[in-house]
Every structure is written in structure tokens, then in C-alpha cells.
Scaffold this active site. Sequence first.
Site, PDB file in Angstrom:
ATOM      1  N   ALA A  41      81.664  54.223  46.950  1.00  0.00           N
ATOM      2  CA  ALA A  41      81.051  55.132  45.990  1.00  0.00           C
ATOM      3  C   ALA A  41      82.061  56.124  45.420  1.00  0.00           C
ATOM      4  O   ALA A  41      82.227  56.239  44.203  1.00  0.00           O
ATOM      5  CB  ALA A  41      79.891  55.871  46.656  1.00  0.00           C
ATOM      6  N   ASP A  48      90.492  47.798  49.717  1.00  0.00           N
ATOM      7  CA  ASP A  48      89.191  47.902  50.383  1.00  0.00           C
ATOM      8  C   ASP A  48      88.854  46.516  50.910  1.00  0.00           C
ATOM      9  O   ASP A  48      88.876  45.544  50.159  1.00  0.00           O
ATOM     10  CB  ASP A  48      88.105  48.376  49.412  1.00  0.00           C
ATOM     11  CG  ASP A  48      86.840  48.814  50.131  1.00  0.00           C
ATOM     12  OD1 ASP A  48      86.339  48.045  50.990  1.00  0.00           O
ATOM     13  OD2 ASP A  48      86.338  49.910  49.847  1.00  0.00           O
ATOM     14  N   ARG A  86      74.898  53.472  43.807  1.00  0.00           N
ATOM     15  CA  ARG A  86      75.801  54.605  43.637  1.00  0.00           C
ATOM     16  C   ARG A  86      77.245  54.174  43.361  1.00  0.00           C
ATOM     17  O   ARG A  86      78.055  54.987  42.937  1.00  0.00           O
ATOM     18  CB  ARG A  86      75.766  55.509  44.884  1.00  0.00           C
ATOM     19  CG  ARG A  86      76.244  54.802  46.127  1.00  0.00           C
ATOM     20  CD  ARG A  86      75.710  55.402  47.399  1.00  0.00           C
ATOM     21  NE  ARG A  86      76.277  54.741  48.562  1.00  0.00           N
ATOM     22  CZ  ARG A  86      75.881  53.546  49.001  1.00  0.00           C
ATOM     23  NH1 ARG A  86      74.932  52.881  48.371  1.00  0.00           N
ATOM     24  NH2 ARG A  86      76.435  53.014  50.070  1.00  0.00           N
ATOM     25  N   LYS A 138      85.170  44.374  46.794  1.00  0.00           N
ATOM     26  CA  LYS A 138      84.987  45.621  46.044  1.00  0.00           C
ATOM     27  C   LYS A 138      86.220  45.982  45.220  1.00  0.00           C
ATOM     28  O   LYS A 138      86.102  46.399  44.065  1.00  0.00           O
ATOM     29  CB  LYS A 138      84.656  46.768  47.010  1.00  0.00           C
ATOM     30  CG  LYS A 138      83.269  46.715  47.601  1.00  0.00           C
ATOM     31  CD  LYS A 138      82.989  47.952  48.443  1.00  0.00           C
ATOM     32  CE  LYS A 138      81.563  47.942  48.975  1.00  0.00           C
ATOM     33  NZ  LYS A 138      81.250  49.156  49.770  1.00  0.00           N
ATOM     34  N   ASP A 185      85.285  55.547  54.670  1.00  0.00           N
ATOM     35  CA  ASP A 185      83.952  55.742  55.235  1.00  0.00           C
ATOM     36  C   ASP A 185      83.983  56.053  56.720  1.00  0.00           C
ATOM     37  O   ASP A 185      82.988  55.894  57.403  1.00  0.00           O
ATOM     38  CB  ASP A 185      83.080  54.507  54.980  1.00  0.00           C
ATOM     39  CG  ASP A 185      83.651  53.249  55.620  1.00  0.00           C
ATOM     40  OD1 ASP A 185      84.737  53.340  56.236  1.00  0.00           O
ATOM     41  OD2 ASP A 185      83.022  52.185  55.514  1.00  0.00           O
ATOM     42  N   ASN A 186      85.143  56.474  57.238  1.00  0.00           N
ATOM     43  CA  ASN A 186      85.208  56.819  58.657  1.00  0.00           C
ATOM     44  C   ASN A 186      86.322  57.829  58.896  1.00  0.00           C
ATOM     45  O   ASN A 186      87.325  57.862  58.162  1.00  0.00           O
ATOM     46  CB  ASN A 186      85.429  55.569  59.498  1.00  0.00           C
ATOM     47  CG  ASN A 186      86.733  54.867  59.172  1.00  0.00           C
ATOM     48  OD1 ASN A 186      87.776  55.191  59.749  1.00  0.00           O
ATOM     49  ND2 ASN A 186      86.710  53.925  58.234  1.00  0.00           N
ATOM     50  N   CYS A 223      71.413  58.509  81.357  1.00  0.00           N
ATOM     51  CA  CYS A 223      70.162  58.533  82.122  1.00  0.00           C
ATOM     52  C   CYS A 223      68.963  58.783  81.212  1.00  0.00           C
ATOM     53  O   CYS A 223      67.858  58.298  81.481  1.00  0.00           O
ATOM     54  CB  CYS A 223      70.226  59.595  83.215  1.00  0.00           C
ATOM     55  SG  CYS A 223      71.258  59.101  84.612  1.00  0.00           S
TER      56      CYS A 223
END
Length: 976
Positions: free
Chosen positions: A465, A491, A502, A515, A563-564, A619
Site C-alpha cells: 500500500a 517485493d 488500498r 507486486k 510490513d514488519n 497457562c
Amino acid sequence: MRLCFVCAYMLCDKPSSDSHFSLETVSYTSNMSDIDEGFYSRQLYVLGHDAMHRMGTTDVLIAGMRGLGVEIAKNVILSGVKSVTVQDEGQAVWTDLSSQFFLKESHLGQNRATCSLQQLSDLNPRVQVSAHTGALDEELLLRFQVVVLTDSSLDEQKRFGELCHSRGIRFIVADTRGLCGQLFCDFGEEFEVLDKDGETPASAIIQGITKDNPGVVLCMDDRRHSFSNGDRVSFSEVQGMTELNSMESVEIKVRGPYSFSICDTSGFSKYERGGIVTEVKQPFKVNFVTPLLYALALLDIKLLTMNDFGKIARHQTLHLAFQALHGFVKKEQRLPRPRYQVGEDADTLLNMVRELNAVALLEELDEAAVRSLSFTARGDLAPINAFIGGLAAQEVIKACSRKFTPLRQWLYFDALECLPEEGDQLEEGDFSSVCTRHDGQIAVFGPAFQEKLERQKYFLVGAGAIGCELLKNFALIGLGAGDEGHITVTDMDFIEKSNLNRQFLFRPKDIGKPKSDAAAKAVREMNPRMNITAHQNRLGPDSEGLYDYNFFMGLDGVAAALDNVEGRVYLDGCCVQHQKPMLEGGTLGSKGHTLVVVPHLTESYGQDTSTPSNAIPLCTLKNFPHRIEHTLQWARDHFEGQFKQIPESVNLYLRDEGFVERTLGHGDAEALEVLEGVWNNLESMKDGGQRPTSWEDCVSWARRKWETLYNNDICQLLHCFPPEQVTATGLPFWSGSKRCPHPLTFDPNNSTHMEYVMAAANLYGQIYGINGTRDFASIRKILETVNVPSFTPKSSVKIHVTDKEMEEDKEKGTDEADQARLEELKGKLASPSLKGSAVQMYPVDFEKDDDTNFHMDYIVAASNLRAENYDIPAADRHQSKLIAGRIIPAIATTTAAVAGLMCLELYKLVQGQQKLSSYRTSYFMLSVQYFVWAQPRRPQSYEVSYTSVHPAALSHILGPKVYTARQTLTVYTFII
């Protein structure tokens, strides 16, 4: 059942044949009213279904199809309103090509609206798009619920603003001049807002409530509540003081991070245990200035929304300067001349502002800003239009959906710090139009700067985007478009349907393509001079042979559209090591963030030193869930373990002779779990294992798995901790965040029970290459023959209450029985016959956006059954996909605004600005017009051998990890 979502909007009536204006329409019709969740996936998590349905009934008029108008239209069409009509009487000229990305040189002399129509329509076939080439008039405006004016005169704004206010039409004015922008909203009297910010209602688990006036609510101390004074809340599941459960909502007063007061509870029953408190969002009404006060409001600075508290005087001055500019144009029939032809234009404009200030009485008039506005008013800059266009489109969405707080009522923005730090650098040179596509930019910065932009060599990492928006801006400003310039974009992802909402460079025909390839092709069509190379490589250690020292040293800069966080940190390290500037930006719904890293001047992005504050204790996941997020994570863990990790382990065992020994080296507990899974999935069911040989075996496995998870395991838990259990201090064990569960009984007529069996059986079949079915009738028939073993809880089983207790037992090692079983498994797995008869399995990679692969079917059913065990409210498929799929909500408006701000910083980098005060780090929330602009922080210096060393130089010697200071304004982790 799997739903098919198709988005459609009814067509608005066409004008009669004798209408005096021209209207051209590209239409797409459908009689369905559902929302296409595949297309709007990420936006739905920002706006929600109700807001999207309201938008789907709204007709929008956008007047003016220069760069700002087309930016607004693009974002509004992608958002999914019913219809958009774009209006423009003018013909395309060279200056338009500086920022109008749907105009080409072949369109010069043709109507801007008509030329843009087809490409605007292609953005979202669910929206009807029309072009109106006649003048604006009352008859036209009355067809719409929202009207947006761009490139309009002050007289038009007053005239049509009064009409819209009187007829209940939401009215927006957006304008940009050079490096300055203006936004105005009038949504009429008593415009109702249903949700002020779009954030998920806050909630907390109750630990105690006093009988007092006022009563005090104490929340669990595992995390702070996020309520504010004046919030209204509702109560549920409260035991003892049950009167609260039946109250609609109660206003609170915050007393501390874990407590707040409510109404008089002195007459209520005594609180016993449990309870959840949840924020109840209240609608409210917003009043906008009436037309009768409009002329006075133009001089009322109290109606300005300040977005930069370092520029209060400047933006107050711009409020007057934009009005003066309208007056100048009306009198002279032109905009002020560019800088090199200053003459008297700047002085004239400044005198007009002074006259207005005689009434407005500003304490401080920023005369330098007025002169800069005059010098640059003929400019038309893509980054400014991207930012103001993103904000304006967000206001359109608010007007259509009644979600988020609208602007009241004027907002001004400037980026005058983009001009050269030494003012005299622009005094010489010809800034006039020379009939090139960059005339609008040359009018601001001059031809020499344009040539410098075209010589740039930049590396863009990410074509999602933000990457698409950046590439659009790069093409418009001419970055790397000269003989010596170049853009490299990489990419590794391929285009999916959910990207189209988007990532506006892509179309349905591009689905499945890389992309980077599709994006590069699209921007070449925008600017045929673009020199761009597309790669499909993941940036990281594996690609260092390609992106090496020589590659980075040949660059002028880098833009991160990743994106990270890990990718950002790695790229930042490369930039620090090679001393290259980096632009970075990200979004999270309506929130946006940008950062610029300048070698030797600012801090770098740095290592991610944050800790996951919302990590769920093991847990809690295994035995004590109390939120739907816990059951969804539990379901996702089961998916990964059963359908991915076990098949991968089996395949490793089959091809790697050292697998068993290597697994034993990980510790007995882990080895027992892994090897047990391998053996079970290799041994056939008839021989005591879990390997199926038919579809019937898969259904049988799924049914028995259901019994284990939702009945047997719960019975065992309640055997260890009965409902009446108390702690050592005498308090109920099942209280606070511990919800007492109950076992489920399988019912073939219960849809959730059957959906679990159907999804689990199909996924189990997939990992063995066995085909299944969605036919519930045939599955029920198979279930009639399935033998479900009886279960008796064991007293020898120990269930851990805390993660600490679990770790302590793990350190003690396995008991004798587990050791014996481990030895037995080693012997079985060493059998040549077992390995010789086994076949490869097919691990499943979780994919949330494919509704045919059973992945989300399994997650939703597994999670909601677990939630039913613990009386936790279930989540629908949409909400489950958001949480389990770890989807980052996204919307085109925020993306456009972020990319615009990043490219404003790019201007400064290309000019080589070296003053820290010239650069900006930004954080904003478009939902509530919240903006933070700050100077980047200076880097830390380190002393080595009593010598002051700059960290960039130190990193050059010792490597990039030395230079790890992090920008403190990075409050959120933003993902595109």
C-alpha cells in the site's frame, strides 16, 4: 456454511435528456447489498460493516480534477461509497501533470474529468463513477449527500456552502497552493457522530466492588484499564451485586490505573465474584457554523484545528493569507508570480493580509509565511496533494458513515521547511512554465532542483500500500526519471484480491502477479521517463549477494515500505553501515507514522527493544482463557501444531537420518511430544496410530478429537480444580480471570459442532492427500458409525496454574513413565519397516483469505467451541479472521497521507538539508485530527579511547548493531 459476499450499489438517476450539462458515466450494477469482504477486508476492520453500509447509500460530488481532486476521488472511490461524480470544466495543461496521476501528455487540451473517468472507475467496479463537464449549479449539487470543492473561488465556497448547509448536504473545501494546504468542513447543524474514534470499546475484568456512595470498582491488576473520566460502562457476569448487570450504562470517574468509581451502590447486594466491565460508546452531535456567520467565521481563528503547535502563528496567518489570495486572484485574474518575478505581488498579498488582520487581530502575523505562499502559489506538488487529499477523503468518509470525529472546521498545513535552508538559493533562475510535466514543481523549487531529482538513485523496499503510493509520488515528482537516475523496487509478494482496496496501482487482472512488476509497469504509464527495475527478493542476509556494498554505495537513499519491524531494522542497519538516508513510514487503521533517518544528523530506526506487553501466558491459553483472543490463539496453535508442524516433523524424519537424535537433544519433554506426534501420524489407525487410509477415518479422527478437546480435557481440568475449589487463602479458585468451564456434549444438529468436524476432517485429509467433502449429510452418516471411547479423569494428572510452575517442572525433567515411553518411541522409530512403508505428508500453511481451504472454518469453530466451554462470548468469522490472522487494519486515506509526508522529507534529503530543525517525524490519527510533529532526535555519541566518535562512524568500524538508538516517538508498531 460459507457465505458468498458481493458488494453492490444502486445507480443514481441520470439527468434528463434536456439537462444543460454534460454527464458521462461508467457504471457497474448489481442488485445485491452485501459487502464484498474479499475486496474491503482490511478497510472493514477500520470502519466496520454498519459504517460501510451507510457509505454504500451515499452519492458524492467532487469538483475539480487537478492533482488534489483526483487524489480525493481515488481515495473515496476505493472506500466504497454508492457513487462519485467528478466535475471539471477545464482542459488539461502541462502543470496538471505534476500531480494528476491519471492524466497523460496525450490528454493535453482535453477535459480533465472526462480523461480521468475510466481509470477512476477501474479502481472499484462496485462504485458508479460519472464525469460532469458543465458548471456547478444548485440543480447539480442537490443530487448529492456530500459535496467536495477543490480549486474553487472564495465566492463559490460561500455560495455553495450556504446552499449545502441549508439543505443538509455535507460540504467540504480542500485547497493546496505550493507547499501549503487548507481544509474546511461544514456538516450542518447537529451532525450526529456514532463513534468518536473507531477504537474497540475498552473492557476489564472485575476483582471487587464496594458497597458505598459512590461505589468503587477494582479491576484485576494484570493490566491497566483504559477508561477515562466521563466514560459510560456496562456490567455483565457480576455475581452477588447483580443489580449492575441490568443497568444500561453507568458514568465513571477514574481513581487510578486499576480502579474507578460509579453510582451509589450502598443499597445493592454484596459483591461476591466475577464480572466484566465494558465501555459503552455514546453518540454525540456536532454543530457547525451557520451560513449567516460564515463571513465572520472567516476571520475567527477559534474555529481553526491546530495540528502543529510549533506553527500556531503561521497557521493563523495562513487562515488570512488564503482569503487574501482569493482576493488577489479575483482582482488580478491570476496567481502571484513565482519567486524570480517577485515584483509587487508578494507585497500586495501581504498588505491584503494586514488589512484582514485589522479585524482578526492576530497577536503575531507570520509575514515570511505570507511571502512564501505568494512565491510558491503557482506550484502544484504531488506530496502536498497526497497528504491533504488523504485528510479530505477521510472527512468524506466521516460525512458518509458518521464514524469518527469530523474536523471543526478549518485546518491548515504547510511544509515551508522544504524550501532551501538558505533563502537566497532560489533567488536566481527561471521558475516559469516550460511546457514539461514537472512545471508545477519547478514553480516552487526551480529547474536545477528538478534536474537533481531526476538524477537520484533510490531503493524502495516494499510495493504494498505505502509502496504503491510512494511509487506514484516518485513518478509525479520525477525521482530517478533522468538519464542518470534509477529506482529499484523489490517485493517478494504476489497480488491478492484484498490488496486492491488500498494498493491502487493494481487491478483485478493483476491478481497473482508479482507486486513489484505490476507496480513498476503502472508508474511507467504515469511517467514514461521513469527508470525503474523490479525485483522479487526478500531483503535479508540471503540477498546480501545482490544488495551488497557496491549496490548500496551506488544509491542516494532508501525508502522502507515494509510490513514488519524485523525488515525495517535490517534495512536500517544496512543504511547505517553504508551511511545512506532512509525514509520510513507505516499505518495502523487511521493512524500513521513517518520517520526520516539522516546520516550524521539523526537517530536511526534502531533495534526493536520493545517487549510484547500483550503476550498471553501459556497457562492462560492451555487452561484458563477469559477472552476471545485467548481461544482464537489456542485454535491457531492447534492448527499450526496438527496440520503444519507434525507433518513437517514426519517429513524430516523420513529424509533425515539424524532427526531422532537431534530431537532428543532438545530435552526430554519436547522430544516426547514431537516423537509421539511423528509415530502417531505414521502408524495406521488399525495398528493403534492416527494415520487414516480413507475419508471415513478422517471424520472419525475429527469426532474423537472434538471429544478430547471439548469434553475430556475440561472434565480432567474440573477433576483437578472442582468448581468449589478454594485457594490457600480461602478465596474461590475460580474467580477473577479464571472462568470455571463446563464440558460440552456433541450434538450432530449443532452447526458449530458439525463445522468443527467438517473442517478438521478435511484438513486432516489434506495432510495425507485424502479428499473430503463439505456435505454435512454424508458426514453425519459417517458419524453414526464412529466409536467414541469413554473417558475417566485421572488423579495423577497435574495441571499447571502458572507459567512459572510449568517452567519449574520442565527443569525437573520427565518422570519414569515418560522416560520409558520415550525409549519405546526411539525403538519404534528406528524400525526400517516403519520408515519403508511411510509416505510423505503435506503440511498446511495457514492462509486466512481463502474461504475454500477450511482454514478459517476450523479456526472459527475451534475457537467458539472453546469459548462456549468457558462462557466467553463467541466471535464471528470477520472478527476471528482479524485476530487469528493477525490482520493489520488499513485504509487508503491514511496510506496516501503517510506517503505524502515521506516525500516531503525526500525533498529535504535531495536538497541536502543539514539543519535538524528542517526535518520532521510525524504521528497522526485521522479519526480525531490528532497530529504530532517533532524534530528527529540527534544520535548518541560514544567515547572511544577518550575520543568523541559519531555513532555512524563507529558503526562503520564495528558494524551496524552499534548504532541502535531508537526514535522515541515510535509509539505503535505500524504495518502496511
